[in-house]
Design a protein around this motif. Structure first.
Motif, short mmCIF file in Angstrom:
data_model
loop_
_atom_site.label_atom_id
_atom_site.label_comp_id
_atom_site.label_asym_id
_atom_site.label_seq_id
_atom_site.Cartn_x
_atom_site.Cartn_y
_atom_site.Cartn_z
N MET A 146 0.84 -1.19 0.00
CA MET A 146 0.00 0.00 0.00
C MET A 146 0.88 1.24 0.00
O MET A 146 1.73 1.40 0.87
CB MET A 146 -0.92 0.02 1.23
CG MET A 146 -1.79 1.27 1.32
SD MET A 146 -2.80 1.33 2.82
CE MET A 146 -3.97 0.03 2.47
N SER A 147 0.67 2.09 -0.94
CA SER A 147 1.40 3.35 -0.97
C SER A 147 0.60 4.41 -0.22
O SER A 147 -0.55 4.19 0.17
CB SER A 147 1.61 3.81 -2.42
OG SER A 147 0.38 4.17 -3.00
N GLY A 148 1.22 5.56 -0.01
CA GLY A 148 0.52 6.63 0.69
C GLY A 148 -0.75 7.06 -0.02
O GLY A 148 -1.72 7.46 0.62
N SER A 165 -2.97 -3.96 10.29
CA SER A 165 -2.47 -3.75 8.93
C SER A 165 -3.57 -3.38 7.95
O SER A 165 -3.28 -2.95 6.84
CB SER A 165 -1.75 -5.01 8.43
OG SER A 165 -2.65 -6.09 8.32
N LEU A 166 -4.85 -3.54 8.33
CA LEU A 166 -5.94 -3.30 7.41
C LEU A 166 -6.90 -2.20 7.84
O LEU A 166 -7.57 -1.61 7.01
CB LEU A 166 -6.74 -4.59 7.21
CG LEU A 166 -6.04 -5.75 6.51
CD1 LEU A 166 -6.95 -6.97 6.51
CD2 LEU A 166 -5.66 -5.36 5.08
N PRO A 180 -11.81 0.52 7.30
CA PRO A 180 -10.60 0.12 6.56
C PRO A 180 -9.68 1.30 6.30
O PRO A 180 -10.11 2.45 6.24
CB PRO A 180 -11.17 -0.46 5.26
CG PRO A 180 -12.50 0.19 5.11
CD PRO A 180 -13.03 0.39 6.49
N LEU A 181 -8.41 0.99 6.09
CA LEU A 181 -7.43 2.01 5.76
C LEU A 181 -7.34 2.28 4.27
O LEU A 181 -6.99 3.37 3.84
CB LEU A 181 -6.05 1.58 6.28
CG LEU A 181 -5.85 1.59 7.80
CD1 LEU A 181 -4.61 0.81 8.18
CD2 LEU A 181 -5.77 3.02 8.31
N SER A 182 -7.64 1.27 3.47
CA SER A 182 -7.45 1.39 2.02
C SER A 182 -8.59 2.14 1.36
O SER A 182 -9.77 1.91 1.65
CB SER A 182 -7.34 0.00 1.39
OG SER A 182 -7.32 0.08 -0.02
N GLU A 187 -16.25 1.12 -1.06
CA GLU A 187 -17.50 0.53 -1.53
C GLU A 187 -17.80 -0.81 -0.86
O GLU A 187 -18.59 -1.59 -1.38
CB GLU A 187 -17.44 0.35 -3.05
CG GLU A 187 -17.15 1.63 -3.82
CD GLU A 187 -18.16 2.72 -3.52
OE1 GLU A 187 -19.36 2.40 -3.35
OE2 GLU A 187 -17.75 3.90 -3.44
N SER A 188 -17.18 -1.09 0.26
CA SER A 188 -17.40 -2.35 0.99
C SER A 188 -17.96 -2.04 2.37
O SER A 188 -17.20 -1.94 3.36
CB SER A 188 -16.10 -3.14 1.10
OG SER A 188 -15.54 -3.39 -0.17
#
Length: 325
Positions: A146-148, A165-166, A180-182, A187-188
């Motif tokens: 994962m990038s910034g 981590s997530l 979530p972090l991402s 959309e989840s």
């Protein structure tokens, strides 16, 4: 670790040397743990170790374990799985960070404002003045790159935060919220969870624990695919490879992959849990550590010891030589 309000009077007695059962030096001890690393802040110094831990240590001399990091005139502000940042702004990382990009990110932390800072593998988040989390991270997982630019712009107002981590979890006005972090998870909706009426979360990869607001000695842990754990009379709790609950006269640790509880007959006023161990502060103001399994020893035998180096040393070590053309 998370202390309960009803325990503050006992903690005050230990700090001021009023317990009658304390050591000769009642200087307050603060523990910070991440993965295999535990840092012990005492007065204006810090001592960190990994892989091998002292069974009992008075904190006034160097413990009888391989020292991986010691600074006599600085304390650990943030501890990550492979790095330590001091309160004077200097950061040091181990070679297992994996890349120069990761080192450039986590070994140059921002000027923190406030006390709420949380770290994970090459990832760092803190609460800004507006109570919204700010995060930085690059190449921060062996399995997830994962990038910034992949980190979400998190709009939730938190009172405190914790990471795995997530996801990020923290206390809000209504309870505990995890998200979530991402940015790819926007959309989840199933990844956005809330636990109303709870506060002060701690978490690891497979679970989150929190205490009830109306009864701070009642703690619940939610495990993925496992029954919830609810316990009363908990004085303190901390999350790592296992969820450990401190009842004052004993510590009980629960794992996501086993229904069996591990019980340790120890009396602690503070606990901090890592991946393979936990350390705590006793009523006599000493540091006590116990291993949860033998995996930490295997890690230490393989890596011998962690070696923390500065960002400048990282650049010299990992930067590719320039072409002569």
């Amino acid at each position: 670790m998370v202390n309960q309000n009803g325990f503050h009077s006992l903690l005050f007695a230990i700090v001021c040397g009023c317990s009658g059962n304390g050591s000769n030096d009642a200087t307050p001890i603060e523990l910070r743990t991440a993965a295999n690393i535990t840092c012990v802040n005492r007065a204006d110094s810090t001592t960190c170790f990994a892989g091998k831990y002292p069974k009992l240590w008075d904190g006034t001399s160097l413990p009888d374990v391989p020292i991986v990091f010691h600074r006599p005139k600085a304390t650990a502000r943030v501890v990550g799985p492979q790095w330590v940042c001091l309160d004077d702004g200097r950061c040091f990382g181990d070679a297992t960070l994996g890349s120069l990009e990761a080192a450039e990110t986590v070994l140059k932390p921002p000027n923190f404002r406030g006390d709420h800072v949380s770290a994970h593998i090459n990832l760092l988040c803190w609460l800004g003045p507006d109570k919204h989390p700010d995060c930085v991270g690059e190449n921060w997982s062996y399995f997830r790159n994962m990038s910034g630019a992949d980190i979400r712009d998190i709009a939730t107002e938190y009172e405190d935060i914790e990471l795995n981590s997530l996801e990020i979890c923290g206390t809000t006005r209504s309870g505990v919220k995890c998200e979530p972090l991402s940015v790819h998870a926007n959309e989840s909706p199933e990844l956005f969870r809330e636990f109303e009426g709870y506060e002060k979360p701690c978490l690891d990869e497979y679970y989150v624990c929190a205490r009830r607001r109306d009864n701070v000695t009642e703690v619940t842990c939610w495990f993925d695919g496992k029954p919830d754990i609810k316990r009363s009379g908990v004085l303190e709790y901390s999350c790592g490879g296992e969820a450990c609950l401190n009842f004052g006269d004993r510590v009980e640790c629960y794992s996501h992959d086993s229904s069996r509880v591990k019980k340790f007959e120890v009396e602690l006023v503070q606990i901090s849990v890592g991946t393979f161990h936990f350390c705590g502060v006793t009523k006599a103001n000493q540091v006590l550590c116990r291993t949860l399994n033998d995996k930490g020893k295997d890690y230490f035998s393989k890596h011998r010891s962690l070696e923390f180096i500065s960002l400048e040393s990282w650049r010299d070590l990992l930067a590719e030589p320039r072409s002569k053309d």
